[in-house]
Design a protein around this motif. Structure first.
Motif, PDB file in Angstrom:
ATOM      1  N   PRO A 407       0.839  -1.206   0.000  1.00 37.61           N
ATOM      2  CA  PRO A 407       0.000   0.000   0.000  1.00 37.61           C
ATOM      3  C   PRO A 407       0.867   1.246   0.000  1.00 37.61           C
ATOM      4  O   PRO A 407       1.991   1.220   0.508  1.00 37.61           O
ATOM      5  N   PRO A 408       0.358   2.358  -0.530  1.00 36.45           N
ATOM      6  CA  PRO A 408      -0.962   2.561  -1.166  1.00 36.45           C
ATOM      7  C   PRO A 408      -0.886   2.504  -2.680  1.00 36.45           C
ATOM      8  O   PRO A 408      -1.664   3.177  -3.356  1.00 36.45           O
ATOM      9  N   LEU A 409       0.021   1.740  -3.234  1.00 38.74           N
ATOM     10  CA  LEU A 409       0.275   1.706  -4.671  1.00 38.74           C
ATOM     11  C   LEU A 409      -0.802   0.906  -5.402  1.00 38.74           C
ATOM     12  O   LEU A 409      -1.553   0.137  -4.768  1.00 38.74           O
ATOM     13  N   PRO A 410      -0.911   1.056  -6.712  1.00 35.73           N
ATOM     14  CA  PRO A 410      -2.003   0.395  -7.442  1.00 35.73           C
ATOM     15  C   PRO A 410      -1.968  -1.129  -7.365  1.00 35.73           C
ATOM     16  O   PRO A 410      -3.010  -1.769  -7.482  1.00 35.73           O
ATOM     17  N   GLY A 411      -0.778  -1.724  -7.191  1.00 36.29           N
ATOM     18  CA  GLY A 411      -0.728  -3.170  -7.031  1.00 36.29           C
ATOM     19  C   GLY A 411      -1.490  -3.638  -5.803  1.00 36.29           C
ATOM     20  O   GLY A 411      -2.193  -4.656  -5.824  1.00 36.29           O
ATOM     21  N   PHE A 412      -1.383  -2.886  -4.710  1.00 35.55           N
ATOM     22  CA  PHE A 412      -2.128  -3.200  -3.495  1.00 35.55           C
ATOM     23  C   PHE A 412      -3.628  -3.044  -3.725  1.00 35.55           C
ATOM     24  O   PHE A 412      -4.426  -3.912  -3.347  1.00 35.55           O
ATOM     25  N   LEU A 413      -4.021  -1.948  -4.361  1.00 32.92           N
ATOM     26  CA  LEU A 413      -5.438  -1.710  -4.611  1.00 32.92           C
ATOM     27  C   LEU A 413      -6.024  -2.782  -5.529  1.00 32.92           C
ATOM     28  O   LEU A 413      -7.142  -3.275  -5.304  1.00 32.92           O
ATOM     29  N   GLY A 414      -5.270  -3.167  -6.550  1.00 32.60           N
ATOM     30  CA  GLY A 414      -5.745  -4.204  -7.448  1.00 32.60           C
ATOM     31  C   GLY A 414      -5.930  -5.534  -6.751  1.00 32.60           C
ATOM     32  O   GLY A 414      -6.926  -6.242  -6.989  1.00 32.60           O
ATOM     33  N   LYS A 415      -5.008  -5.890  -5.876  1.00 30.22           N
ATOM     34  CA  LYS A 415      -5.136  -7.166  -5.167  1.00 30.22           C
ATOM     35  C   LYS A 415      -6.270  -7.131  -4.156  1.00 30.22           C
ATOM     36  O   LYS A 415      -6.948  -8.146  -3.933  1.00 30.22           O
ATOM     37  N   ALA A 488      -2.965   5.002  -9.046  1.00 29.71           N
ATOM     38  CA  ALA A 488      -3.328   4.885  -7.629  1.00 29.71           C
ATOM     39  C   ALA A 488      -4.161   6.085  -7.174  1.00 29.71           C
ATOM     40  O   ALA A 488      -5.153   5.931  -6.461  1.00 29.71           O
ATOM     41  N   ALA A 489      -3.770   7.291  -7.612  1.00 24.71           N
ATOM     42  CA  ALA A 489      -4.503   8.491  -7.215  1.00 24.71           C
ATOM     43  C   ALA A 489      -5.906   8.518  -7.805  1.00 24.71           C
ATOM     44  O   ALA A 489      -6.843   9.028  -7.179  1.00 24.71           O
ATOM     45  N   ALA A 490      -6.062   7.962  -9.015  1.00 19.97           N
ATOM     46  CA  ALA A 490      -7.366   7.954  -9.686  1.00 19.97           C
ATOM     47  C   ALA A 490      -8.049   6.599  -9.556  1.00 19.97           C
ATOM     48  O   ALA A 490      -8.850   6.218 -10.421  1.00 19.97           O
ATOM     49  N   ALA A 491      -7.776   5.887  -8.481  1.00 15.68           N
ATOM     50  CA  ALA A 491      -8.307   4.537  -8.323  1.00 15.68           C
ATOM     51  C   ALA A 491      -9.832   4.512  -8.306  1.00 15.68           C
ATOM     52  O   ALA A 491     -10.456   3.629  -8.908  1.00 15.68           O
TER      53      ALA A 491
END
Length: 544
Positions: A407-415, A488-491
């Motif tokens: 976190p808080p990168l897009p890989g974390f959000l995707g998982k 990540a910012a535009a998740a």
């Protein structure tokens, strides 16, 4: 005159991402390749760079314009030669195809900028081949016809054959032979699969096939399922899933950095094709052939993820580590698609964008780091300290943290999205265990590589610093990493987009009405705009 040009642009916008790289490539070929073999950037090479980059930037603008239109729910059907489907060739822009098109051109810009830092002078016709590659990728994502999917596959593959050996070298030629042979075999299988599908339903238009397959009897559906599995083998080879992934690590590791970065989107062409064929055509509305690959897609995806992570842990070079991480990301995406829910499809699409950006950035970083480590290159063993330890260390840390899912990168959000989508399915325990353990071991693998690259140094040995010190190369790599931060910012808004894209894929009736005129599979010469699950339909240049 301005109104006429605006109307022409709006009418033919869907076909421009295919025609633009084609015309650019032809112009580049006519300019010749004088001065390339010297390895230096002469005036003519500079002009080719300007033309190629201008085309890439314009293509990115066009693709984002199409994505903005698709985001409103508009499904655009472009009839080639004004011949209506299923008899004519159509290009279809929905949310999924627009997203993949925008991803392709967005990656192409920094990758081309990186190549213009010197790699394009290491071989002949690099920029023309790069444009042909973009043409094939764009066409594959836009076509609404299975046979033309094969055609665009061949275009991008022919360009990739030459790009793979760009810069020459014994290792590139060795893996290039394997790559060509495997893809030629896959092309033969592709034609066999298409012949089976056409023999059963009498059409290769995707919308028409999706509507007709649900009307098949048990015996015909069995033959249709066989054709579907032949296509799964073909697309699985392109995507590099178990057991068809062994070609990828050596191939991607041998390619030069910008080519390997562009190849990051090529595996996603296989993933995209699997989604189109097995999650849409053979989805819940396919009657006796429904969910043809449901029993194998999820376990194949999970197994691919596991073996990809294990390969990354065992890798002895940074390029092979990134190649195996590419395989692991493809496995994660396909396992999520294999859950066959709208939520899982949305999560898979989000993770597709993240993983493509992260892998492309990592391949560029491989060359930046290896160029500053002397003769050791990217091998994971102690070597000379890099000339830019702070900048390269931070860039590697950012890319590695994203691909590992921190976190808080897009890989974390995707998982997180993947785990949430799997929670309500019977296979949630397998998905959760695999995804979490894969993230943990990925973190171990990249941490091991980082410690060797930046801490296990031999101070008395001098490294090569010229390539890594180039502002052009660093800026291109930073550009890709910045795109990951933007994701990540535009998740939240992007998640709404992928949710809508997943819902649109499940609306077969709307897709059929948009392309062939009616939801029951019968063709109609007239198609009017309407509002349905897939949104408004627009046919540029449609006959009245």
């Amino acid at each position: 005159m301005t109104d006429l040009a605006t109307a022409f642009f709006a009418t033919h916008l869907p076909v421009l991402p295919v025609l633009l790289p084609l015309f650019t490539a032809v112009a580049l070929l006519l300019m010749g390749d004088e001065g390339v073999r010297t390895g230096h950037a002469g005036p003519m090479l500079g002009r080719r760079r300007v033309l190629s980059m201008a085309s890439a930037l314009l293509g990115a603008v066009l693709s984002w314009r199409l994505m903005a239109e698709a985001a409103t729910g508009t499904l655009v059907v472009y009839q080639m030669g004004n011949w209506s489907a299923p008899f004519g060739i159509v290009l279809v822009v929905d949310r999924l195809s627009a997203m993949m098109l925008a991803l392709t051109w967005t990656i192409a810009v920094p990758v081309l900028g990186y190549a213009s830092g010197g790699w394009d002078a290491h071989g002949r016709y690099f920029h023309a081949l790069f444009q042909f590659q973009l043409m094939g990728l764009s066409g594959a994502f836009l076509t609404g016809d299975l046979f033309n999917l094969f055609v665009f596959f061949e275009i991008l593959l022919i360009a990739s054959y030459v790009l793979l050996v760009h810069g020459q070298g014994r290792e590139r030629f060795r893996v290039g032979v394997h790559y060509v042979v495997l893809n030629l075999l896959a092309s033969g299988l592709f034609l066999i699969g298409l012949a089976i599908v056409y023999g059963v339903v009498g059409t290769l238009n995707m919308a028409d096939v999706a509507l007709r397959v649900g009307q098949l009897g048990p015996e015909e559906a069995t033959l249709m399922t066989a054709g579907a599995f032949v296509l799964l083998v073909v697309f699985g080879l392109k995507a590099a899933i178990v057991p068809l992934y062994m070609w990828l690590p050596g191939t991607y590791a041998a390619a030069c950095a910008p080519v390997a970065a562009l190849f990051a989107i090529m595996t996603k062409v296989g993933v995209y094709s699997i989604i189109r064929v097995h999650a849409v055509i053979f989805g819940d509305a396919a009657g006796h052939a429904a969910y043809a690959a449901k029993g194998v897609l999820l376990p194949l995806g999970l197994t691919t993820t596991v073996l990809g992570v294990l390969g990354a842990l065992a890798a002895h070079s940074l390029s092979r580590l990134v190649s195996y991480l590419t395989i692991a990301s493809v496995g994660t995406i396909l396992a999520t698609v294999g859950l066959y829910t709208t939520a899982s499809m949305s999560a898979a699409l989000y993770y597709t964008v993240h993983s493509t950006l992260a892998v492309a950035a990592l391949f560029l970083l491989v060359e930046l780091v290896s160029s500053q480590r002397g003769d050791v290159g990217d091998r994971l063993q102690p070597a000379a300290p890099v000339a830019q330890p702070v900048m390269l260390g931070l860039m590697t840390l950012l890319a590695a943290a994203s691909v590992a899912g921190l976190p808080p990168l897009p890989g974390f959000l995707g998982k997180v999205m993947i785990l949430q989508s799997a929670a309500a399915t019977p296979m949630h325990a397998w998905v959760w265990t695999t995804v979490l353990l894969a993230g943990f071991f990925t973190l171990i693998g990249v941490a091991r590589a980082g410690s060797i690259l930046f801490w296990s140094v031999l101070p008395d040995v001098q490294g090569a610093t010229s390539s890594g010190s180039s502002w052009r190369l660093s800026a291109a790599t930073l550009g890709l990493l910045a795109l990951s931060l933007v994701l990540a910012a535009a998740a939240s808004p992007f998640k709404r987009y992928t949710d809508a894209a997943a819902a649109q894929l499940s609306d077969h009736a709307a897709y059929g009405r948009a392309i062939i005129g009616r939801a029951d599979g019968s063709s109609s010469a007239t198609t009017r705009p309407y509002r349905a699950g897939a949104g408004e339909v627009k046919l540029p240049g449609a006959r009245p």
